[in-house]
Design a protein around this motif. Structure first.
Motif, PDB file in Angstrom:
ATOM      1  N   ALA A  72       0.904  -1.243  -0.066  1.00  0.00           N
ATOM      2  CA  ALA A  72      -0.015   0.086   0.321  1.00  0.00           C
ATOM      3  C   ALA A  72       0.559   1.176  -0.199  1.00  0.00           C
ATOM      4  CB  ALA A  72      -0.956   0.142   1.371  1.00  0.00           C
ATOM      5  N   SER A  73       1.904   1.344   0.630  1.00  0.00           N
ATOM      6  CA  SER A  73       2.901   2.326   0.910  1.00  0.00           C
ATOM      7  C   SER A  73       3.387   2.709  -0.325  1.00  0.00           C
ATOM      8  CB  SER A  73       4.119   2.170   1.869  1.00  0.00           C
ATOM      9  OG  SER A  73       4.703   3.289   1.928  1.00  0.00           O
ATOM     10  N   ILE A  74       3.994   1.406  -1.350  1.00  0.00           N
ATOM     11  CA  ILE A  74       4.579   1.521  -2.680  1.00  0.00           C
ATOM     12  C   ILE A  74       3.375   2.229  -3.508  1.00  0.00           C
ATOM     13  CG2 ILE A  74       5.198   0.296  -4.786  1.00  0.00           C
ATOM     14  CD1 ILE A  74       6.230  -1.645  -2.506  1.00  0.00           C
ATOM     15  N   VAL A  75       2.304   2.110  -3.698  1.00  0.00           N
ATOM     16  CA  VAL A  75       1.142   2.488  -4.572  1.00  0.00           C
ATOM     17  C   VAL A  75       1.032   3.984  -4.091  1.00  0.00           C
ATOM     18  CG1 VAL A  75      -1.311   2.362  -4.839  1.00  0.00           C
ATOM     19  CG2 VAL A  75       0.003   0.045  -4.958  1.00  0.00           C
ATOM     20  N   SER A  76       0.989   4.425  -2.952  1.00  0.00           N
ATOM     21  CA  SER A  76       0.522   5.583  -2.369  1.00  0.00           C
ATOM     22  C   SER A  76       1.963   6.614  -3.159  1.00  0.00           C
ATOM     23  CB  SER A  76       0.593   5.690  -1.098  1.00  0.00           C
ATOM     24  OG  SER A  76       0.589   7.166  -0.351  1.00  0.00           O
ATOM     25  N   ILE A  77       3.076   5.955  -2.792  1.00  0.00           N
ATOM     26  CA  ILE A  77       4.316   6.788  -3.367  1.00  0.00           C
ATOM     27  C   ILE A  77       4.323   6.988  -4.864  1.00  0.00           C
ATOM     28  CG2 ILE A  77       6.910   6.908  -3.466  1.00  0.00           C
ATOM     29  CD1 ILE A  77       6.985   5.138  -1.086  1.00  0.00           C
ATOM     30  N   ALA A  78       3.830   6.097  -5.625  1.00  0.00           N
ATOM     31  CA  ALA A  78       3.863   6.089  -6.895  1.00  0.00           C
ATOM     32  C   ALA A  78       2.725   7.003  -7.352  1.00  0.00           C
ATOM     33  CB  ALA A  78       3.635   4.704  -7.476  1.00  0.00           C
ATOM     34  N   ALA A 124      13.184   6.233  -7.706  1.00  0.00           N
ATOM     35  CA  ALA A 124      13.898   7.085  -6.753  1.00  0.00           C
ATOM     36  C   ALA A 124      13.116   7.188  -5.250  1.00  0.00           C
ATOM     37  CB  ALA A 124      14.435   8.203  -7.275  1.00  0.00           C
ATOM     38  N   MET A 125      11.931   7.471  -5.655  1.00  0.00           N
ATOM     39  CA  MET A 125      10.996   7.950  -4.419  1.00  0.00           C
ATOM     40  C   MET A 125      10.814   6.659  -3.575  1.00  0.00           C
ATOM     41  SD  MET A 125       8.266  10.468  -6.653  1.00  0.00           S
ATOM     42  CE  MET A 125       7.077  10.209  -5.413  1.00  0.00           C
ATOM     43  N   ILE A 126      10.585   5.538  -4.098  1.00  0.00           N
ATOM     44  CA  ILE A 126      10.255   4.430  -3.725  1.00  0.00           C
ATOM     45  C   ILE A 126      11.394   3.820  -2.864  1.00  0.00           C
ATOM     46  CG2 ILE A 126       9.690   1.856  -3.637  1.00  0.00           C
ATOM     47  CD1 ILE A 126       7.777   2.875  -6.051  1.00  0.00           C
ATOM     48  N   GLN A 127      12.891   4.061  -3.781  1.00  0.00           N
ATOM     49  CA  GLN A 127      13.895   3.427  -2.862  1.00  0.00           C
ATOM     50  C   GLN A 127      14.382   4.250  -1.655  1.00  0.00           C
ATOM     51  OE1 GLN A 127      16.537   3.326  -6.249  1.00  0.00           O
ATOM     52  NE2 GLN A 127      16.221   1.097  -6.460  1.00  0.00           N
ATOM     53  N   GLN A 128      14.071   5.714  -1.848  1.00  0.00           N
ATOM     54  CA  GLN A 128      14.249   6.753  -0.585  1.00  0.00           C
ATOM     55  C   GLN A 128      13.556   6.069   0.438  1.00  0.00           C
ATOM     56  OE1 GLN A 128      13.619  10.638  -1.769  1.00  0.00           O
ATOM     57  NE2 GLN A 128      14.866  11.537   0.079  1.00  0.00           N
ATOM     58  N   GLU A 129      12.341   6.114   0.202  1.00  0.00           N
ATOM     59  CA  GLU A 129      11.294   5.603   1.233  1.00  0.00           C
ATOM     60  C   GLU A 129      11.582   4.399   2.044  1.00  0.00           C
ATOM     61  OE1 GLU A 129       8.278   5.889   3.998  1.00  0.00           O
ATOM     62  OE2 GLU A 129       9.146   7.468   2.558  1.00  0.00           O
ATOM     63  N   PHE A 130      12.016   3.291   1.342  1.00  0.00           N
ATOM     64  CA  PHE A 130      12.513   2.020   2.074  1.00  0.00           C
ATOM     65  C   PHE A 130      13.728   1.857   2.591  1.00  0.00           C
ATOM     66  CE2 PHE A 130       8.214   1.329   0.081  1.00  0.00           C
ATOM     67  CZ  PHE A 130       7.671   0.232   0.985  1.00  0.00           C
TER      68      PHE A 130
END
Length: 303
Positions: free
Chosen positions: A217-223, A270-276
């Protein structure tokens, strides 16, 4: 995290664990031979399983940390799961043998010799286990290694195990002879429970189980938070060792230039990698909005 840093931390945890457990094995073997305690034998058996599992993890991690090559394009991370299944089978067999020994002692109880030696050895084992748990907790904070996490859960349980052995010996010393075999059977049950837990986790990795729903859900939200993304669908995830693999379709404007679509995908990655903040392999397919056909429970469009 950088590959060398990850490798340094997980190997440090493995080496410290093997040194501490080796000291515990030597002390427990001495105490068991001197006292004949069934619960001390159970604790010794558990420590033997520990060092076997830790040594196997150390060797397997060296292989699992290898970068992807021509024959293993997705890396070698699943080697950890294969080792886990082997450990689970070994631990389950030892648990069964210990249960039989405890049951035999239940019908034929014996007076323990040199019980105070067992007491001091149990205290020493608790101290060594605390060192192991401290180091592993620090390593997990830096790496999020699944192998070290599993090891840490096991050693936290060992704190309870060693405390139980200490109580069993003290009770037997005060005339409660049945306490020793009862605690030994309890240790056997603990070993069997751990073996099932390890086998389940290993099977999840080998069968490419999806990441937790919260992470998806977090991945979808970031995208979806990207200004050029109008929706996300067909999200697929799995984990192999330290690498999380993610696939998804982004819904983009029909007339968006190809080069801009490419940059949008890179920006989402890049946004997903930065978050995780962990090693990830992310594959994105760009779909025109008018042709998008969501086919996943993790499909979502921006309002």
């Amino acid at each position: 995290m950088h590959q060398r840093s990850y490798e340094f931390w997980v190997k440090t945890a493995s080496i410290v664990t093997m040194v501490m457990v080796s000291l515990m094995i030597a002390a427990k073997c001495w105490a068991w031979l001197a006292s004949g305690s069934a619960s001390m034998l159970g604790s010794l058996t558990d420590s033997l399983m520990d060092i076997t599992a830790s040594a196997m993890s150390f060797l397997v991690l060296g292989y699992a940390l290898r970068p992807a090559d021509d024959d293993h394009r997705f890396g070698h991370g699943k080697a950890e799961a294969l080792a886990g299944l082997g450990q689970a089978a070994f631990i389950a067999g030892s648990g069964c043998l210990l249960a039989f020994h405890g049951i035999e002692r239940l019908f034929n109880p014996v007076v323990l010799n040199h019980s105070m030696l067992g007491v001091w050895v149990s205290i020493f084992a608790i101290a060594c286990t605390l060192v192991v748990v401290y180091v592993q907790t620090k390593v997990i904070r830096h790496t999020e290694s699944i192998a070290i996490k599993a090891d840490s859960v096991h050693y936290k349980g060992d704190l309870i195990l060693n405390a139980a052995v200490l109580i069993a010996i003290l009770l037997a010393q005060n005339g409660m002879l049945y306490a020793d075999p009862i605690f030994a059977i309890g240790v056997a049950g603990y070993l069997l429970y751990n073996s099932w837990d390890i086998a389940t986790q290993s099977a999840d990795h080998l069968m490419d189980k999806e990441l937790p729903d919260e992470e998806k859900a977090s991945i979808v939200s970031i995208a979806n938070s990207h200004n050029d993304v109008f929706g996300v669908h067909d999200v697929r995830t799995r984990q192999g060792g330290k690498v999380k693999f993610i696939q998804m379709h982004l819904e983009l404007e029909d007339q968006l230039p190809l080069i801009r679509a490419h940059y949008v995908a890179d920006e989402v990655v890049a946004m997903i990698q930065q978050e995780f903040n962990c090693e990830m392999d992310i594959l994105i397919h760009q779909d025109p909005m008018s042709l998008s056909q969501p086919n996943s429970q993790f499909s979502e469009s921006q309002n």
